[in-house]
Design an enzyme around this catalytic site. Structure first.
Site, short mmCIF file in Angstrom:
data_model
loop_
_atom_site.label_atom_id
_atom_site.label_comp_id
_atom_site.label_asym_id
_atom_site.label_seq_id
_atom_site.Cartn_x
_atom_site.Cartn_y
_atom_site.Cartn_z
N TYR A 61 -8.15 -17.45 -16.81
CA TYR A 61 -8.17 -16.07 -17.29
C TYR A 61 -9.61 -15.60 -17.31
O TYR A 61 -10.46 -16.25 -17.90
CB TYR A 61 -7.58 -15.96 -18.70
CG TYR A 61 -6.34 -15.10 -18.69
CD1 TYR A 61 -6.43 -13.77 -18.28
CD2 TYR A 61 -5.11 -15.61 -19.06
CE1 TYR A 61 -5.29 -12.98 -18.23
CE2 TYR A 61 -3.97 -14.82 -19.01
CZ TYR A 61 -4.07 -13.50 -18.59
OH TYR A 61 -2.97 -12.72 -18.54
N GLU A 63 -10.68 -11.97 -17.68
CA GLU A 63 -10.76 -10.52 -17.86
C GLU A 63 -12.21 -10.10 -18.00
O GLU A 63 -12.97 -10.73 -18.74
CB GLU A 63 -9.97 -10.09 -19.10
CG GLU A 63 -8.48 -10.09 -18.86
CD GLU A 63 -7.69 -9.66 -20.08
OE1 GLU A 63 -8.30 -9.45 -21.14
OE2 GLU A 63 -6.46 -9.55 -19.96
N ASP A 207 -9.05 5.39 2.45
CA ASP A 207 -8.16 4.24 2.35
C ASP A 207 -8.23 3.53 3.71
O ASP A 207 -7.59 3.95 4.68
CB ASP A 207 -6.73 4.70 2.04
CG ASP A 207 -5.77 3.52 1.91
OD1 ASP A 207 -6.12 2.41 2.38
OD2 ASP A 207 -4.67 3.72 1.37
N THR A 233 -6.95 -3.26 1.68
CA THR A 233 -6.33 -4.56 1.45
C THR A 233 -7.14 -5.60 2.21
O THR A 233 -7.87 -5.28 3.15
CB THR A 233 -4.89 -4.59 1.96
OG1 THR A 233 -4.86 -4.04 3.27
CG2 THR A 233 -3.95 -3.82 1.06
N LYS A 236 -4.91 -7.65 6.13
CA LYS A 236 -4.47 -7.12 7.43
C LYS A 236 -5.41 -7.66 8.50
O LYS A 236 -5.54 -8.88 8.62
CB LYS A 236 -4.41 -5.59 7.35
CG LYS A 236 -3.39 -5.10 6.30
CD LYS A 236 -3.17 -3.62 6.33
CE LYS A 236 -2.00 -3.19 5.46
NZ LYS A 236 -2.35 -2.91 4.07
N ARG A 242 -3.58 -11.98 0.50
CA ARG A 242 -3.03 -10.70 0.06
C ARG A 242 -3.86 -10.21 -1.11
O ARG A 242 -4.14 -10.97 -2.03
CB ARG A 242 -1.58 -10.86 -0.41
CG ARG A 242 -0.62 -11.31 0.66
CD ARG A 242 0.80 -10.95 0.28
NE ARG A 242 1.02 -9.55 0.56
CZ ARG A 242 1.25 -9.07 1.79
NH1 ARG A 242 1.29 -9.84 2.83
NH2 ARG A 242 1.44 -7.78 1.97
N1 DSN Z 1 2.87 -1.64 3.89
C1 DSN Z 1 1.62 -1.51 4.59
C2 DSN Z 1 1.81 -1.30 6.04
O1 DSN Z 1 2.58 -2.04 6.61
O2 DSN Z 1 1.20 -0.46 6.63
C3 DSN Z 1 0.76 -0.46 4.01
O3 DSN Z 1 0.56 -0.75 2.70
#
Ligand code: DSN
Length: 422
Positions: A61, A63, A207, A233, A236, A242
């Protein structure tokens, strides 16, 4: 050097203690190994990233932030987070980095929390034209709590209509403007968004979830010099665990940190933070830059191959890792195409195309992406074959061809194994 052995994943123990879950993990690994993974937002993480994810850092933990925690015993995880922050700042040339968001949606929630209040106006790309749920969908916090004004793409070019963005910004005076999308294959001109944001005194949030890995690999221009805040994120093209991350200008650093914790989240996932640091190191390597360039070359080859199969790349092609494909010419809806490809062990997703006559659950398109197949080592020549296999699968109305296509898929992926055996 620390001689303490790593106490990490022991799959045999899991298989003995919990054969049901062990079976799920093995089946999913076989699915990854035996098929083509063309979801534009997925990738294959490295063993090093997986080791950090499967580590005992998960227990802690923590925080707060390094040096300012609400729990004792955080000195080691502080080191992991500090290393990750420094790597992120260096890789992206950013003033400030926050590695704690649990996901892209959490990162976006924090950006809203930092800069806008419920009821404020936000200008963002509409979901049917390629935006994201958190850019104002009525079923998401963004659409429920904020006054969202949406921009889209032009019907003739299928490119973002910057004139429309400017006109809407001047008409509605949003407090924040969001650039970024989940199904837009082209580069976004961040300098125009910056100009528009300055004209109406708005915060510019980018984003970058889909394309940040291409930025890390120096294959496309970066939004960092233009945006007040960049959210993304890490799983990707960037090929990390993740999770989410936020970069911002120094003047916004305290606001962003407070918005992530304690406003939106509690304890950070320190195993994920450490795994993000591992991925950032990997993304700083010359071989990753080569990877990022190949991801784009593969997406372009795949889009061209699909065009030859009678499927139309929206906007005429791609500059990035993904292509949005209008399949109306084959008289099939996206949901049907997705299912037919699935039967042939080709994983992709149905997608709405701009000005889609079909409802979202069907869609007139498919979205294909090349981050995972490029990690496997596939190149443009392989993409030609992949396009032909997709074409056969999408046309396979009675399912008779699926086993033969699946066999060819298995043959192709066996030449470029994801997670090799042994
Ligand atoms: N769900 C993602 C995508 O596949 O583009 C975006 O968050």
């Amino acid at each position: 050097m620390n001689s303490t052995p790593f106490w990490g994943p022991d799959f045999d123990q899991l298989a003995e203690e919990d054969p049901q879950i062990a079976a799920v993990i093995l089946d999913e690994l076989e699915r990854l190994r035996g098929g083509l993974q063309l979801i534009a937002s997925e990738n294959f993480t490295s063993p090093a990233v997986l080791a950090a994810l499967g580590s005992t850092l998960s227990n802690k933990y923590a925080e707060g932030y390094p040096g300012r925690r609400y729990y004792g015993g955080c000195a080691d995880v502080d080191r992991a987070e500090n290393i990750g922050i420094e790597r992120a700042k260096a890789l992206f040339g950013a003033d400030h980095a926050n590695l704690q968001p649990h996901s892209g949606a959490s990162a976006n929630l924090a950006a809203y929390g930092a800069f806008v209040s419920p009821g404020d106006t936000v200008l963002a790309m509409s979901l049917p034209h390629g935006g994201h749920l958190t850019h104002g969908s009525k079923v998401n916090f963004s659409g429920k709590w904020f006054d969202i004004v949406s921009y889209g793409v032009r019907q003739d070019t299928e490119l973002i209509d910057y004139d429309e963005v400017r006109a809407l910004a001047h008409q509605h005076r949003p407090k924040m403007i969001i650039a970024g999308a989940t199904a837009y294959p082209r580069l976004i001109d961040f300098s125009i968004f910056r100009e528009i944001a300055d004209e109406v005194d708005a915060i510019l949030m980018v984003d970058a979830a889909h394309f940040i890995g291409l930025v890390a690999g120096k294959a496309i221009p970066s939004p960092v010099p233009y945006a007040d805040v960049v959210t993304f994120t890490t799983h990707k093209v960037l090929r990390g665990p993740r999770g989410g991350m936020i970069l911002c200008k120094e003047e916004h650093a305290a606001k962003i940190d407070k918005a992530v914790f304690p406003m939106m989240q509690g304890g950070p996932l320190m195993h994920a933070v450490a795994a993000k640091a591992v991925a950032l190191r990997e993304a700083a390597s010359p071989s990753y830059q080569e990877y990022a360039r190949q991801v784009i070359a593969n997406a372009q080859a795949l889009a061209a191959g699909l065009a030859e199969e009678g499927m139309r790349p929206v906007s005429g092609g791609t500059d990035t890792h993904l292509a949005l494909i209008d399949i109306q010419g084959l008289d099939v809806t996206g949901d049907v195409a997705e299912a037919r490809c699935d039967a042939a062990r080709i994983t992709l997703n149905k997608n709405a195309i701009p000005y889609d006559p079909q409802p979202p659950a069907k869609g007139s398109g498919i979205r294909v992406g090349t981050p995972a197949v490029t990690t496997q080592g596939m190149t443009e020549a392989d993409m030609g074959q992949v396009a032909v296999l997709i074409g056969r699968a999408v046309r396979d109305a009675d399912g008779n061809d699926a086993p033969a296509i699946a066999e060819q898929v298995a043959d192709l992926v066996s030449k470029h194994p994801a997670y090799p055996r042994g």
